[in-house]
Scaffold this motif. Structure first.
Motif, PDB file in Angstrom:
ATOM      1  N   UNK A   1       0.907  -1.334   0.423  1.00  0.00           N
ATOM      2  CA  UNK A   1       0.097  -0.527  -0.142  1.00  0.00           C
ATOM      3  C   UNK A   1       0.819   1.096   0.318  1.00  0.00           C
ATOM      4  N   UNK A   2       1.560   1.724  -1.329  1.00  0.00           N
ATOM      5  CA  UNK A   2       2.498   2.476  -1.434  1.00  0.00           C
ATOM      6  C   UNK A   2       1.967   3.717  -1.333  1.00  0.00           C
ATOM      7  N   UNK A   3       2.306   5.199  -0.844  1.00  0.00           N
ATOM      8  CA  UNK A   3       1.346   6.091  -0.613  1.00  0.00           C
ATOM      9  C   UNK A   3       1.843   6.799  -1.983  1.00  0.00           C
ATOM     10  N   UNK A   4       0.273   7.867  -1.939  1.00  0.00           N
ATOM     11  CA  UNK A   4       0.058   7.811  -3.452  1.00  0.00           C
ATOM     12  C   UNK A   4      -0.126   9.110  -4.308  1.00  0.00           C
ATOM     13  N   UNK A   5      -0.138  10.003  -4.994  1.00  0.00           N
ATOM     14  CA  UNK A   5      -0.142  11.808  -5.039  1.00  0.00           C
ATOM     15  C   UNK A   5      -1.414  12.258  -5.475  1.00  0.00           C
ATOM     16  N   UNK A   6      -1.498  13.208  -4.770  1.00  0.00           N
ATOM     17  CA  UNK A   6      -0.326  14.771  -4.917  1.00  0.00           C
ATOM     18  C   UNK A   6      -0.178  14.552  -3.164  1.00  0.00           C
ATOM     19  N   UNK A   7      -0.628  13.595  -2.429  1.00  0.00           N
ATOM     20  CA  UNK A   7      -0.418  14.076  -1.268  1.00  0.00           C
ATOM     21  C   UNK A   7       1.270  13.693  -1.106  1.00  0.00           C
ATOM     22  N   UNK A   8       1.302  12.703  -1.860  1.00  0.00           N
ATOM     23  CA  UNK A   8       3.408  12.657  -1.827  1.00  0.00           C
ATOM     24  C   UNK A   8       3.596  12.504  -2.804  1.00  0.00           C
ATOM     25  N   UNK A   9       4.831  12.971  -4.023  1.00  0.00           N
ATOM     26  CA  UNK A   9       5.900  13.324  -4.920  1.00  0.00           C
ATOM     27  C   UNK A   9       6.909  12.473  -5.384  1.00  0.00           C
TER      28      UNK A   9
ATOM     29  N   UNK B   1      -3.256   9.425 -30.042  1.00  0.00           N
ATOM     30  CA  UNK B   1      -4.909   9.152 -30.239  1.00  0.00           C
ATOM     31  C   UNK B   1      -5.875   9.010 -29.252  1.00  0.00           C
ATOM     32  N   UNK B   2      -5.197   8.513 -27.960  1.00  0.00           N
ATOM     33  CA  UNK B   2      -6.553   8.427 -27.305  1.00  0.00           C
ATOM     34  C   UNK B   2      -6.383  10.026 -26.502  1.00  0.00           C
ATOM     35  N   UNK B   3      -6.631  10.808 -27.278  1.00  0.00           N
ATOM     36  CA  UNK B   3      -6.662  12.320 -26.448  1.00  0.00           C
ATOM     37  C   UNK B   3      -8.333  13.039 -26.260  1.00  0.00           C
ATOM     38  N   UNK B   4      -8.944  12.917 -25.667  1.00  0.00           N
ATOM     39  CA  UNK B   4     -10.029  14.076 -25.815  1.00  0.00           C
ATOM     40  C   UNK B   4     -11.320  12.955 -26.141  1.00  0.00           C
ATOM     41  N   UNK B   5     -12.263  12.947 -25.356  1.00  0.00           N
ATOM     42  CA  UNK B   5     -13.426  11.871 -25.109  1.00  0.00           C
ATOM     43  C   UNK B   5     -13.337  11.271 -24.540  1.00  0.00           C
ATOM     44  N   UNK B   6     -14.604  10.551 -24.198  1.00  0.00           N
ATOM     45  CA  UNK B   6     -14.491   9.537 -23.488  1.00  0.00           C
ATOM     46  C   UNK B   6     -13.363   8.084 -23.438  1.00  0.00           C
ATOM     47  N   UNK B   7     -13.437   7.588 -22.293  1.00  0.00           N
ATOM     48  CA  UNK B   7     -12.094   6.840 -22.581  1.00  0.00           C
ATOM     49  C   UNK B   7     -11.797   6.058 -21.060  1.00  0.00           C
ATOM     50  N   UNK B   8     -11.208   4.306 -20.548  1.00  0.00           N
ATOM     51  CA  UNK B   8     -10.696   4.573 -19.207  1.00  0.00           C
ATOM     52  C   UNK B   8      -9.774   4.796 -18.638  1.00  0.00           C
ATOM     53  N   UNK B   9      -9.026   5.438 -19.265  1.00  0.00           N
ATOM     54  CA  UNK B   9      -7.811   5.851 -19.265  1.00  0.00           C
ATOM     55  C   UNK B   9      -7.141   7.249 -20.746  1.00  0.00           C
ATOM     56  N   UNK B  10      -7.358   8.415 -20.642  1.00  0.00           N
ATOM     57  CA  UNK B  10      -6.897   9.049 -21.695  1.00  0.00           C
ATOM     58  C   UNK B  10      -5.796   9.994 -21.670  1.00  0.00           C
ATOM     59  N   UNK B  11      -5.501  10.017 -22.506  1.00  0.00           N
ATOM     60  CA  UNK B  11      -4.058  11.661 -21.976  1.00  0.00           C
ATOM     61  C   UNK B  11      -3.908  12.600 -21.362  1.00  0.00           C
ATOM     62  N   UNK B  12      -5.659  12.864 -21.470  1.00  0.00           N
ATOM     63  CA  UNK B  12      -5.714  14.048 -20.416  1.00  0.00           C
ATOM     64  C   UNK B  12      -5.666  13.786 -18.728  1.00  0.00           C
ATOM     65  N   UNK B  13      -6.494  12.458 -18.383  1.00  0.00           N
ATOM     66  CA  UNK B  13      -5.920  12.143 -17.554  1.00  0.00           C
ATOM     67  C   UNK B  13      -4.699  11.345 -16.956  1.00  0.00           C
ATOM     68  N   UNK B  14      -3.802  10.603 -17.848  1.00  0.00           N
ATOM     69  CA  UNK B  14      -2.652  10.802 -17.920  1.00  0.00           C
ATOM     70  C   UNK B  14      -1.519  11.803 -17.400  1.00  0.00           C
ATOM     71  N   UNK B  15      -1.835  12.944 -18.022  1.00  0.00           N
ATOM     72  CA  UNK B  15      -1.015  14.095 -17.537  1.00  0.00           C
ATOM     73  C   UNK B  15      -1.518  14.167 -16.819  1.00  0.00           C
ATOM     74  N   UNK B  16      -3.004  14.307 -16.153  1.00  0.00           N
ATOM     75  CA  UNK B  16      -2.680  14.413 -14.515  1.00  0.00           C
ATOM     76  C   UNK B  16      -2.254  13.903 -13.097  1.00  0.00           C
ATOM     77  N   UNK B  17      -2.476  12.722 -13.620  1.00  0.00           N
ATOM     78  CA  UNK B  17      -1.442  11.776 -12.875  1.00  0.00           C
ATOM     79  C   UNK B  17       0.094  12.446 -12.611  1.00  0.00           C
ATOM     80  N   UNK B  18       0.476  11.899 -13.694  1.00  0.00           N
ATOM     81  CA  UNK B  18       2.064  12.424 -13.454  1.00  0.00           C
ATOM     82  C   UNK B  18       2.432  13.522 -13.344  1.00  0.00           C
ATOM     83  N   UNK B  19       1.370  15.043 -13.032  1.00  0.00           N
ATOM     84  CA  UNK B  19       1.246  15.989 -12.623  1.00  0.00           C
ATOM     85  C   UNK B  19       1.761  16.385 -10.923  1.00  0.00           C
TER      86      UNK B  19
END
Length: 309
Positions: A110-118, A195-213
């Protein structure tokens, strides 16, 4: 243009509620849905422990064992969730199949999660948990020569980072790594990402960007242990299994990671499942493509464990 979904998966996905945009406002609403209770079963014994991270934080581990074992193989499981959600029970059904079929001990961190940990905190938690397991192998009934690091999505990326750490520090020994749709590259700029930017999806480019940031913040220096695609040298890694879908953000970075392992003389098996979206086999394990993907992964692990004695 983007690759089409597998027809069976497309029908199943159509029945799911759409994912809301992932941002700081919706994260707390989404987090409960990324966690799941540990399934009840008489097929394993359960033990809950904690280990101290270097900063003194107690990090939980769940240890699931197929009864009273001696010198059993071990799967060290790292859950997914974009590094911002999930817990040690997320996607636990995947390694529990290996417990049932191969007699492995499963340890989930159970590793610590972002953004609380980074920064490197998340991968450091995972590495130190693995080191704890190796140090207590005899007590846990584990064969230290047959420890597998495995994870899905963000957990796959963290598993790759842990394997790089273990190689560079020459401890602990890892027999193999199983990277399931791994999140490997913070740059988020591959053709499949676009390719998977915008629109519905399980994991989109925008979601990925949020996770990394969320993990990196404004830090201009990114460790290859956090973003393994940055590692200059992929030589000396344990035997590696990588799979992903053709219709997901991580497709191209995962293919490139396998290619670079081969270029360094390493052992890697790569499967790209046509029409698979991110996490398809975890969301819909009974779909024909999912059962094939899971069986193929298990077959590889079976072969690897039979070779390491």
């Amino acid at each position: 243009m983007r690759p089409a979904y597998d027809p069976d998966l497309s029908d199943l996905l159509a029945g799911m509620p759409p994912m809301p945009p992932l941002d700081t406002e919706t994260l707390e609403q989404i987090r409960p849905y990324a966690s799941a209770p540990l399934p009840g079963s008489s097929s394993f014994e359960r033990r809950e422990v904690t280990f101290p991270a270097p900063d003194g934080t107690e990090i939980p581990l769940t240890i699931l064992s197929p009864g009273d074992v001696t010198a059993a193989p071990c799967v060290y499981w790292i859950h997914g969730g974009g590094m911002v959600m999930g817990d040690r029970y997320s996607q636990i059904d995947i390694p529990l199949e290996w417990l049932d079929q191969l007699g492995t001990v499963v340890v989930s961190v159970d590793y610590r999660l972002a953004p609380e940990a980074g920064g490197t905190t998340l991968v450091d938690d995972c590495y130190h948990g693995l080191a704890w397991v190796a140090e207590h192998a005899a007590e846990l009934g584990i064969d230290p020569r047959r420890i597998i690091v495995a994870g899905a999505s963000a957990g796959g990326g963290l598993a790759a980072g842990v394997s790089l750490m273990a190689r560079d520090r020459a401890t602990p020994a890892i027999a193999g790594q199983v990277l399931i749709g791994p999140m490997l590259d913070h740059r988020n700029d591959s053709p499949s990402s676009r390719q998977f930017s915008g629109g519905p999806g399980v994991w989109t480019r925008e979601m990925n960007d949020f996770g990394w940031r969320s993990v990196l913040g404004d830090d201009g220096t990114v460790s290859p242990y956090v973003s393994p695609a940055l590692a200059l040298d992929l030589g000396g890694l344990p035997a590696t299994y990588i799979d992903a879908g053709s219709a997901e953000v991580f497709r191209d970075e995962d293919v490139d990671y396998a290619r670079r392992i081969w270029a360094a003389g390493g052992h890697a098996e790569l499967h790209i499942w046509a029409g698979g979206f991110h996490g398809f086999d975890a969301l819909f394990p009974e779909a024909p493509i999912s059962s094939t993907a899971r069986r193929t992964r298990t077959d590889w692990l079976t072969r690897l464990l039979s070779e390491v004695r």
